[in-house]
Design an enzyme around this catalytic site. Structure first.
Site, PDB file in Angstrom:
ATOM      1  CB  SER A 142       0.793  15.752   7.883  1.00 36.35           C
ATOM      2  OG  SER A 142      -0.426  15.411   8.519  1.00 36.35           O
ATOM      3  CB  THR A 185       1.024   9.190  10.125  1.00 39.18           C
ATOM      4  OG1 THR A 185       0.884   8.596   8.849  1.00 39.18           O
ATOM      5  CG2 THR A 185       2.043  10.326  10.063  1.00 39.18           C
ATOM      6  CE  LYS A 234      -0.996   4.865  10.718  1.00 44.23           C
ATOM      7  NZ  LYS A 234      -1.967   4.465   9.686  1.00 44.23           N
ATOM      8  CG  MET A 279      -6.542   2.150   1.663  1.00 44.76           C
ATOM      9  SD  MET A 279      -5.764   1.429   3.129  1.00 44.76           S
ATOM     10  CE  MET A 279      -6.878   0.082   3.441  1.00 44.76           C
TER      11      MET A 279
HETATM   12  P1  NDP Z   1       3.176  -0.618   4.640  1.00 40.91           P
HETATM   13  O1  NDP Z   1       4.545  -0.134   4.343  1.00 40.91           O
HETATM   14  O2  NDP Z   1       2.880  -1.234   5.950  1.00 40.91           O
HETATM   15  O3  NDP Z   1       2.770  -1.719   3.509  1.00 40.91           O
HETATM   16  C1  NDP Z   1       3.025  -1.481   2.143  1.00 40.91           C
HETATM   17  C2  NDP Z   1       2.343  -2.547   1.290  1.00 40.91           C
HETATM   18  O4  NDP Z   1       2.504  -2.171  -0.077  1.00 40.91           O
HETATM   19  C3  NDP Z   1       2.935  -3.944   1.442  1.00 40.91           C
HETATM   20  O5  NDP Z   1       1.901  -4.879   1.322  1.00 40.91           O
HETATM   21  C4  NDP Z   1       3.912  -4.007   0.255  1.00 40.91           C
HETATM   22  O6  NDP Z   1       4.178  -5.314  -0.189  1.00 40.91           O
HETATM   23  C5  NDP Z   1       3.102  -3.274  -0.793  1.00 40.91           C
HETATM   24  N1  NDP Z   1       3.884  -2.717  -1.913  1.00 40.91           N
HETATM   25  C6  NDP Z   1       4.724  -1.666  -1.852  1.00 40.91           C
HETATM   26  N2  NDP Z   1       5.205  -1.397  -3.090  1.00 40.91           N
HETATM   27  C7  NDP Z   1       4.631  -2.298  -3.931  1.00 40.91           C
HETATM   28  C8  NDP Z   1       4.727  -2.553  -5.336  1.00 40.91           C
HETATM   29  N3  NDP Z   1       5.500  -1.801  -6.115  1.00 40.91           N
HETATM   30  N4  NDP Z   1       3.997  -3.540  -5.867  1.00 40.91           N
HETATM   31  C9  NDP Z   1       3.206  -4.309  -5.072  1.00 40.91           C
HETATM   32  N5  NDP Z   1       3.077  -4.139  -3.734  1.00 40.91           N
HETATM   33  C10 NDP Z   1       3.790  -3.142  -3.178  1.00 40.91           C
HETATM   34  O7  NDP Z   1       2.230   0.625   4.336  1.00 40.91           O
HETATM   35  P2  NDP Z   1       0.747   0.875   4.911  1.00 40.91           P
HETATM   36  O8  NDP Z   1       0.031  -0.418   4.907  1.00 40.91           O
HETATM   37  O9  NDP Z   1       0.812   1.646   6.175  1.00 40.91           O
HETATM   38  O10 NDP Z   1       0.130   1.879   3.806  1.00 40.91           O
HETATM   39  C11 NDP Z   1      -0.276   1.387   2.531  1.00 40.91           C
HETATM   40  C12 NDP Z   1      -0.905   2.518   1.730  1.00 40.91           C
HETATM   41  O11 NDP Z   1      -2.107   2.949   2.330  1.00 40.91           O
HETATM   42  C13 NDP Z   1      -0.002   3.764   1.597  1.00 40.91           C
HETATM   43  O12 NDP Z   1      -0.127   4.268   0.278  1.00 40.91           O
HETATM   44  C14 NDP Z   1      -0.606   4.726   2.599  1.00 40.91           C
HETATM   45  O13 NDP Z   1      -0.379   6.079   2.224  1.00 40.91           O
HETATM   46  C15 NDP Z   1      -2.088   4.367   2.483  1.00 40.91           C
HETATM   47  N6  NDP Z   1      -2.848   4.716   3.695  1.00 40.91           N
HETATM   48  C16 NDP Z   1      -3.862   5.625   3.554  1.00 40.91           C
HETATM   49  C17 NDP Z   1      -4.618   5.984   4.636  1.00 40.91           C
HETATM   50  C18 NDP Z   1      -5.733   6.970   4.456  1.00 40.91           C
HETATM   51  O14 NDP Z   1      -6.261   7.467   5.449  1.00 40.91           O
HETATM   52  N7  NDP Z   1      -6.129   7.274   3.222  1.00 40.91           N
HETATM   53  C19 NDP Z   1      -4.373   5.444   5.993  1.00 40.91           C
HETATM   54  C20 NDP Z   1      -3.285   4.472   6.027  1.00 40.91           C
HETATM   55  C21 NDP Z   1      -2.556   4.145   4.903  1.00 40.91           C
HETATM   56  P3  NDP Z   1       5.316  -6.214   0.539  1.00 40.91           P
HETATM   57  O15 NDP Z   1       4.697  -6.742   1.778  1.00 40.91           O
HETATM   58  O16 NDP Z   1       5.643  -7.250  -0.451  1.00 40.91           O
HETATM   59  O17 NDP Z   1       6.473  -5.274   0.809  1.00 40.91           O
END
Ligand code: NDP
Length: 287
Positions: free
Chosen positions: A24, A71, A75, A226
């Site tokens: 982090s 995080t 959450k 993101m």
């Molecule tokens: P979640 O685990 O809640 O969601 C993950 C998402 O990614 C789902 O929609 C999932 O699809 C999809 N996914 C995962 N692997 C693949 C793949 N190989 N191909 C296509 N889709 C895929 O995670 P979060 O929503 O919490 O986080 C998402 C991203 O955002 C992360 O990389 C996180 O680090 C980043 N983030 C950055 C922040 C910042 O401040 N910069 C703040 C919050 C998040 P499915 O539903 O089909 O599983």
């Protein structure tokens, strides 16, 4: 010592909870904000497993701890724990900022603020734009309210698991209608070339991958990931090759969401840009 030592918790204590948490950047960000704003505080990393989350968070506040960031993967648990939620935390169904007020645990979600602040820094408009959101996880849910309130023309959500995209469209349909935003969901194999602003909110980057997409989706679009990394992320590398107009990663969003948490806790708005520049420079040194 980077990690929280419970015996030292007092009214100057802040921490970020996650699992894993060693990576982090939040302590570095918050301590730079503190120096900038002349605030005295300590901010540590705190690794907690899911089954100890509720009890330990309550214990932190009961011994006088001041505030917590939350995080992955906690959450949702933080949202369930709070006695009081902000409007944006209610919409997001997730909490990343906790604090005690009137003896009750309050929760907020600052991810949407962080994303919008970073898009504004980049000079990338939201109002009137055709937007594509890739992914339908917690991060998308956290930012949709803020994005809709900026009145883009359209937000299309695509996701590997279609049912999750449909659920988000359902949850945010009334808000979208109230702001005249066309909100729809499609399969990941969508082919279209009318998007102006594309946001990758999948976690595919964590595995060193870009989601498998049709290149037409990002043609001439501004593309935001993101996810962030020392090097250009897999999605941004792919998007640049596929003809994106410009690309940016989520480091600015990270600093922006932290700035809003800092404001909630201390009532002072820190400057985001110097901290972002410093973090970027130290990430570059690691490559
Ligand atoms: P979640 O685990 O809640 O969601 C993950 C998402 O990614 C789902 O929609 C999932 O699809 C999809 N996914 C995962 N692997 C693949 C793949 N190989 N191909 C296509 N889709 C895929 O995670 P979060 O929503 O919490 O986080 C998402 C991203 O955002 C992360 O990389 C996180 O680090 C980043 N983030 C950055 C922040 C910042 O401040 N910069 C703040 C919050 C998040 P499915 O539903 O089909 O599983």
């Amino acid at each position: 010592m980077d990690f929280l030592n419970f015996s030292e918790v007092d009214s100057l204590s802040f921490a970020v909870i996650g699992d894993p948490i060693a990576h982090s950047l939040s302590p570095a960000i918050h301590m730079q904000f503190a120096a900038q704003c002349d605030v005295t505080m300590r901010y540590k990393k705190w690794r907690l497993a899911a089954d100890e989350f509720d009890q330990e968070v309550r214990r932190f506040f009961s011994v006088g701890g001041a505030g917590l960031n939350v995080t992955m993967p906690h959450k949702g648990a933080a949202h369930r724990l709070c006695a009081q939620l902000s409007d944006r935390a209610t919409h997001a169904g997730a909490v990343n900022t906790l604090y005690l007020k009137d003896n009750e645990i309050h929760g907020d979600n600052t991810d949407g603020f962080g994303l919008i602040a970073d898009l504004e820094r980049l000079g990338w408009s939201i109002a009137g734009q055709h937007m594509l959101m890739i992914g339908a996880g917690g991060a998308v849910r956290g930012v949709l309210q803020g994005l809709i309130e900026k009145a883009p023309k359209q937000i299309t959500i695509i996701n590997r698991t279609m049912s999750k995209a449909k659920e988000l469209c359902f949850v945010f349909s009334d808000l979208a209608a109230a702001h005249n935003v066309r909100l729809d969901c499609q399969n990941l194999d969508l082919s279209a070339n009318n998007f102006e602003l594309v946001i990758n909110a999948t976690s595919a980057g964590l595995d060193g991958e870009a989601p498998a997409l049709n290149p037409s989706l990002v043609e001439a679009a501004r593309c935001y990931d993101m996810f962030y990394a020392a090097k250009p992320t897999p999605f941004l590398t792919w998007a640049a090759k596929a003809g994106a107009r410009s690309v940016a990663d989520g480091l600015g969003m990270l600093v922006g969401q932290a700035a809003e948490s800092f404001f909630i806790w201390h009532g002072v708005r820190p400057e985001i840009l110097p901290v972002l520049n410093e973090l970027r420079a130290s990430l570059m040194k690691q490559t």
